[in-house]
Scaffold this motif. Structure first.
Motif, PDB file in Angstrom:
ATOM      1  N   VAL A 178      45.192   5.960   1.495  1.00  0.00           N
ATOM      2  CA  VAL A 178      46.561   6.375   1.536  1.00  0.00           C
ATOM      3  C   VAL A 178      47.318   5.000   1.648  1.00  0.00           C
ATOM      4  O   VAL A 178      46.796   4.118   2.323  1.00  0.00           O
ATOM      5  CB  VAL A 178      46.838   7.101   2.867  1.00  0.00           C
ATOM      6  CG1 VAL A 178      48.413   7.473   2.919  1.00  0.00           C
ATOM      7  CG2 VAL A 178      46.098   8.303   2.722  1.00  0.00           C
ATOM      8  N   LEU A 179      48.583   4.998   0.830  1.00  0.00           N
ATOM      9  CA  LEU A 179      49.323   3.734   0.787  1.00  0.00           C
ATOM     10  C   LEU A 179      50.607   4.029   1.530  1.00  0.00           C
ATOM     11  O   LEU A 179      51.442   5.061   1.295  1.00  0.00           O
ATOM     12  CB  LEU A 179      49.528   3.709  -0.808  1.00  0.00           C
ATOM     13  CG  LEU A 179      48.635   2.643  -1.672  1.00  0.00           C
ATOM     14  CD1 LEU A 179      47.564   3.343  -1.695  1.00  0.00           C
ATOM     15  CD2 LEU A 179      49.471   2.153  -2.815  1.00  0.00           C
ATOM     16  N   TYR A 180      50.763   3.430   2.484  1.00  0.00           N
ATOM     17  CA  TYR A 180      51.944   3.190   3.440  1.00  0.00           C
ATOM     18  C   TYR A 180      53.098   2.334   3.023  1.00  0.00           C
ATOM     19  O   TYR A 180      52.683   1.122   3.175  1.00  0.00           O
ATOM     20  CB  TYR A 180      51.837   3.321   4.815  1.00  0.00           C
ATOM     21  CG  TYR A 180      50.911   4.447   5.322  1.00  0.00           C
ATOM     22  CD1 TYR A 180      51.698   5.784   5.611  1.00  0.00           C
ATOM     23  CD2 TYR A 180      49.612   4.411   5.448  1.00  0.00           C
ATOM     24  CE1 TYR A 180      51.031   6.835   5.849  1.00  0.00           C
ATOM     25  CE2 TYR A 180      48.820   5.601   5.886  1.00  0.00           C
ATOM     26  CZ  TYR A 180      49.512   6.563   6.115  1.00  0.00           C
ATOM     27  OH  TYR A 180      48.856   7.767   6.526  1.00  0.00           O
ATOM     28  N   ILE A 181      54.105   2.576   2.077  1.00  0.00           N
ATOM     29  CA  ILE A 181      55.013   1.466   1.598  1.00  0.00           C
ATOM     30  C   ILE A 181      56.149   1.461   2.374  1.00  0.00           C
ATOM     31  O   ILE A 181      56.960   2.477   2.714  1.00  0.00           O
ATOM     32  CB  ILE A 181      55.246   2.099   0.188  1.00  0.00           C
ATOM     33  CG1 ILE A 181      54.346   2.105  -0.877  1.00  0.00           C
ATOM     34  CG2 ILE A 181      56.340   0.904  -0.468  1.00  0.00           C
ATOM     35  CD1 ILE A 181      54.567   2.760  -2.015  1.00  0.00           C
ATOM     36  N   GLY A 240      53.529  10.558  -4.754  1.00  0.00           N
ATOM     37  CA  GLY A 240      54.112  10.275  -3.310  1.00  0.00           C
ATOM     38  C   GLY A 240      55.630  10.198  -3.209  1.00  0.00           C
ATOM     39  O   GLY A 240      56.388  10.636  -4.062  1.00  0.00           O
ATOM     40  N   THR A 297      61.058   3.733  -4.421  1.00  0.00           N
ATOM     41  CA  THR A 297      59.614   4.199  -4.744  1.00  0.00           C
ATOM     42  C   THR A 297      59.854   5.094  -5.923  1.00  0.00           C
ATOM     43  O   THR A 297      58.772   5.768  -6.397  1.00  0.00           O
ATOM     44  CB  THR A 297      59.323   5.115  -3.573  1.00  0.00           C
ATOM     45  OG1 THR A 297      60.045   5.747  -2.746  1.00  0.00           O
ATOM     46  CG2 THR A 297      58.422   4.039  -2.541  1.00  0.00           C
ATOM     47  N   LEU A 309      49.977  13.240   3.716  1.00  0.00           N
ATOM     48  CA  LEU A 309      49.370  12.211   2.861  1.00  0.00           C
ATOM     49  C   LEU A 309      47.549  12.281   3.178  1.00  0.00           C
ATOM     50  O   LEU A 309      46.985  12.152   2.083  1.00  0.00           O
ATOM     51  CB  LEU A 309      49.692  10.878   2.994  1.00  0.00           C
ATOM     52  CG  LEU A 309      51.100  10.647   2.863  1.00  0.00           C
ATOM     53  CD1 LEU A 309      51.637   9.082   3.006  1.00  0.00           C
ATOM     54  CD2 LEU A 309      51.545  11.108   1.350  1.00  0.00           C
ATOM     55  N   LEU A 360      48.540   9.069  -9.089  1.00  0.00           N
ATOM     56  CA  LEU A 360      49.569   8.455  -8.132  1.00  0.00           C
ATOM     57  C   LEU A 360      50.521   9.311  -7.998  1.00  0.00           C
ATOM     58  O   LEU A 360      51.366   9.558  -8.847  1.00  0.00           O
ATOM     59  CB  LEU A 360      49.990   6.955  -8.324  1.00  0.00           C
ATOM     60  CG  LEU A 360      50.585   6.219  -7.596  1.00  0.00           C
ATOM     61  CD1 LEU A 360      49.897   5.677  -6.304  1.00  0.00           C
ATOM     62  CD2 LEU A 360      51.248   4.798  -8.058  1.00  0.00           C
ATOM     63  N   PHE A 364      50.872   8.383  -1.795  1.00  0.00           N
ATOM     64  CA  PHE A 364      51.714   7.217  -1.099  1.00  0.00           C
ATOM     65  C   PHE A 364      52.982   8.015  -0.087  1.00  0.00           C
ATOM     66  O   PHE A 364      53.436   8.932  -0.790  1.00  0.00           O
ATOM     67  CB  PHE A 364      51.977   6.151  -1.785  1.00  0.00           C
ATOM     68  CG  PHE A 364      53.286   6.414  -2.977  1.00  0.00           C
ATOM     69  CD1 PHE A 364      54.471   6.248  -2.232  1.00  0.00           C
ATOM     70  CD2 PHE A 364      53.037   6.874  -4.207  1.00  0.00           C
ATOM     71  CE1 PHE A 364      55.599   6.414  -3.422  1.00  0.00           C
ATOM     72  CE2 PHE A 364      53.859   7.182  -4.906  1.00  0.00           C
ATOM     73  CZ  PHE A 364      55.354   6.902  -4.492  1.00  0.00           C
ATOM     74  N   TYR A 369      48.886  -4.440  -4.512  1.00  0.00           N
ATOM     75  CA  TYR A 369      48.788  -3.164  -4.983  1.00  0.00           C
ATOM     76  C   TYR A 369      47.343  -3.033  -5.558  1.00  0.00           C
ATOM     77  O   TYR A 369      46.509  -1.979  -5.379  1.00  0.00           O
ATOM     78  CB  TYR A 369      49.663  -2.650  -6.049  1.00  0.00           C
ATOM     79  CG  TYR A 369      51.172  -2.291  -5.582  1.00  0.00           C
ATOM     80  CD1 TYR A 369      50.996  -0.853  -5.260  1.00  0.00           C
ATOM     81  CD2 TYR A 369      52.061  -2.819  -5.344  1.00  0.00           C
ATOM     82  CE1 TYR A 369      52.037  -0.237  -4.603  1.00  0.00           C
ATOM     83  CE2 TYR A 369      53.320  -2.437  -4.536  1.00  0.00           C
ATOM     84  CZ  TYR A 369      53.238  -0.967  -4.418  1.00  0.00           C
ATOM     85  OH  TYR A 369      54.385  -0.341  -3.913  1.00  0.00           O
TER      86      TYR A 369
END
Length: 688
Positions: free
Chosen positions: A462-465, A378, A389, A425, A376, A437, A510
């Protein structure tokens, strides 16, 4: 036949094939493939290390065609090298169900690394790929074992370099000193509207020099194959800077309209194709011809790649003996498997736990995940302190020469580059071995939507936070308060959009995002504190929606609620209070449904969906965002179909009617409206 003659024959074969491919389809772009044939041949025949028999060999060099309209060029090269692109596939260019679509798509064609189409995306993708390579090399390489060691080559045109996304990513690539990234710029001075002097007269190489790139120019890209080869070789020797080579070419070289926009995006016509073939010494009456010496030359290239992979596999076997734990982790990551026990590291909450913003619950989750999921990685688009983050002990992804971190680091400072971040990403996800992310305010996902859409199209995890998800951010006002952003995300196919209501739902979010390996996720998180709710559930979050609270059983003779509230995020707790008010003041049976993810709920069985949203009960959606999309779930919607305002969040919520008393009044009106009327059941779908 001499090497020089074979090179010339191969280049002209590529040009004539490109003309044939586009002509048969009566659609496509012959100009760039014909103009780029010399640089592409040199790159693929002399430099790229890849095994067409195993297009997923991890240590292969990566090639990205940023000017994706030139994809006939890549398909031809892949055919010549022996990828799963047959001559019949070339003949089926742009046809239904073919593996040779109108722009490169990683899900369609063997050997395509990323989906490019919108110009500039490929450059940014390549920056992400190069960053992932640098990280994986720093993480796994050991003295005597360079198990990760490949170059990233990207080809682009003038249009790519006019797009802002390319500028964002190129700026960051220079800062990060990604020395194994090489950009070949097709400097043909032509775009769709005509000569680039109409609107693009900057000195590109000076711009890239300012980005801290190594720059070179090849004056005659139509003929000077050795000059192209020397430039690529020189670029590979520069290890502390990415490289750009401006190669002056003639678009549509050999065609009657060569050098003009007329050859950019239209077939040459039968007569035009025949003229090209005659000029290059081919029979004008024969189509889709590849001389045997060209096939033989590319078979040799493919054999070289097979040998390199075999040598790499042998080294990996020795590496496993010397570093068994590292090998086990590398193989797990490349297989896309998450570490054992990772879910147990995530927190769970009770109503007694402290109310926090969901961005803060997210920070807790990231800290837990970063320690047990080493892939993980990003960061944030210059909003780390707001997006929350950064995890404890995180090492910055930076060149060691800067003293700011190392390539083994996993935290990215993307700068104010939302679009470039998202496109990077995608490149990182494509490279493999990492789960990327990126974070910013939800409102600014719209800056990045071009790349976010490609995440979904490419099936990348892909994680878009996205924090500060509503009018709840308060004083920054309507320029920062998203209204339509979530609706746009929900309208995008193959994407999960989450808006969790409390800590348990953040944990569930998550889990769902990480377990969905073939689609991106958008996490919409609050700035304001939210209570942990009675009835919230990590597991039920994975079903997209569930019954949070229901008091129907308190009313004898009622089998279904008088009203059902379905809400997301910060409005779920408001609906809980509204339900309590309706019960105490109006003796109404209510149900509150939390719907953290519409997409996951839509995938549940009809029986489950009906158990959550029962027949006979009117449904009201409550969300301080656009009501677009709620009509398929709710009979009435309380939302925000105008922009917000600048004030403390509590005042905005009250002024706009997002408080229990106002919502209860609307609920009573809905109940009265449906009194004596049939309540249509919206979840019935005739095509299921």
């Amino acid at each position: 036949m001499s090497n020089q003659n074979i090179d010339s024959l191969a280049v002209n074969t590529i040009r004539t094939l490109a003309a044939d491919v586009v002509q048969k389809a009566n659609s496509g772009h012959p100009g760039a493939p014909m103009g780029c044939a010399p640089m592409a041949h040199v790159l693929f025949s002399r430099f790229i290390n890849a095994n067409p028999k195993n297009s997923q060999w991890y240590n292969r060099d990566r090639f990205v065609l940023s000017n994706g309209h030139a994809c006939a060029l890549q398909y031809i090269l892949h055919h010549l090298m022996g990828y799963k692109v047959s001559m019949n596939d070339l003949k089926d260019f742009r046809q239904m169900d073919s593996c040779t679509p109108g722009h490169p798509e990683n899900t369609h064609t063997d050997g395509i690394e990323v989906t490019t189409g919108p110009l500039g995306q490929g450059i940014a993708n390549a920056v992400g790929i190069a960053a992932a390579e640098a990280h994986m090399a720093a993480t796994f390489n050991r003295p005597g074992f360079t198990v990760v060691d490949n170059y990233t080559y990207v080809m682009c045109g003038d249009g790519c370099l006019q797009e802002g996304v390319a500028a964002e990513a190129a700026s960051l690539a220079g800062h990060l000193k990604l020395g194994k990234l090489v950009l070949l710029y097709d400097d043909n001075h032509v775009q769709i509207d005509g000569d680039t002097n109409l609107g693009f007269t900057e000195d590109v190489l000076k711009r890239f020099e300012a980005y801290d790139w190594h720059t070179q120019k090849v004056a005659d890209g139509d003929h000077d194959l050795e000059g192209i080869a020397s430039a690529i070789a020189a670029a590979k020797q520069v290890t502390d800077k990415p490289s750009i080579i401006a190669i002056r070419t003639t678009i549509g070289f050999g065609a009657l309209k060569a050098g003009t926009a007329g050859v950019h995006g239209s077939p040459l016509g039968d007569a035009g194709v025949a003229e090209v073939k005659t000029k290059f010494g081919f029979n004008p009456n024969e189509k889709f011809v590849v001389p045997s010496p060209v096939y033989d030359a590319y078979k040799a290239v493919a054999h070289r790649g097979q040998t390199l992979e075999s040598e790499w596999e042998e080294m990996l076997h020795r590496y496993e003996s010397a570093h068994p734990d590292l090998t086990k982790d590398l193989k797990r990551r490349l297989a896309g498997k998450l570490p054992d026990g990772w879910k147990e590291a995530l927190p769970r909450y009770t109503p007694a736990d402290k109310a926090l913003a969901t961005r803060k619950f997210s920070e807790v989750a990231i800290n837990a995940l970063a320690n047990c999921i080493p892939e993980l990685m990003g960061g944030s688009a210059d909003l780390t302190g707001s997006n929350l983050t950064h995890w404890k002990g995180a090492v910055e992804f930076q060149s060691e020469s800067t003293g700011l971190g190392s390539y083994a680091g996993r935290y990215f400072r993307f700068g104010v580059r939302e679009h470039g971040m998202a496109a990077m990403l995608n490149g990182m996800a494509a490279y493999g071995g990492v789960i990327p992310f990126g974070a910013t305010f939800l409102n600014f996902i719209e800056y990045a939507m071009g790349a976010v859409r490609l995440s979904a199209l490419s099936r990348f995890r892909v994680l878009y936070i996205m924090t500060h998800d509503s009018i709840g951010l308060g004083e920054d006002g309507p320029t920062h308060q998203p209204v339509e952003a979530l609706a746009a995300c929900r309208a995008t196919p193959n994407m999960l959009v989450f808006r969790p209501a409390d800590g348990n739902e953040v944990t569930g979010t998550y889990i769902a995002a990480l377990e969905n390996t073939h689609r991106p996720s958008v996490l919409s998180l609050t700035r304001q504190n939210l209570p942990n709710l009675e009835g919230s559930s990590v597991e039920k979050t994975l079903q997209g929606a569930y019954v949070l609270q229901d008091n129907t059983s308190s009313f004898s003779g009622k089998s279904v609620p008088d009203i059902v509230f379905v809400a997301t995020g910060s409005e779920v707790s408001i609906c809980v209070k509204t339900a309590e008010l309706l019960q105490s003041q109006h003796q109404l049976a209510t149900r509150v449904v939390s719907m953290p993810c519409m997409e996951l709920f839509a995938e549940q069985s009809h029986e489950y969906r009906e158990s959550v949203l029962p027949r006979g009960s009117p449904v009201i959606s409550v969300e301080v965002l656009s009501t677009v999309g709620w009509g398929k779930i709710a009979h009435a919607s309380i939302g925000l179909d105008h922009f917000g305002m600048s004030a403390p969040a509590e005042q905005i919520y009250h002024k706009l009617g997002f408080y229990p008393e106002a919502i209860a009044d609307k609920a009573v009106k809905v109940i009265k409206y449906y009194s004596g009327r049939d309540v249509p059941y919206l979840l019935d779908r005739p095509f299921e």
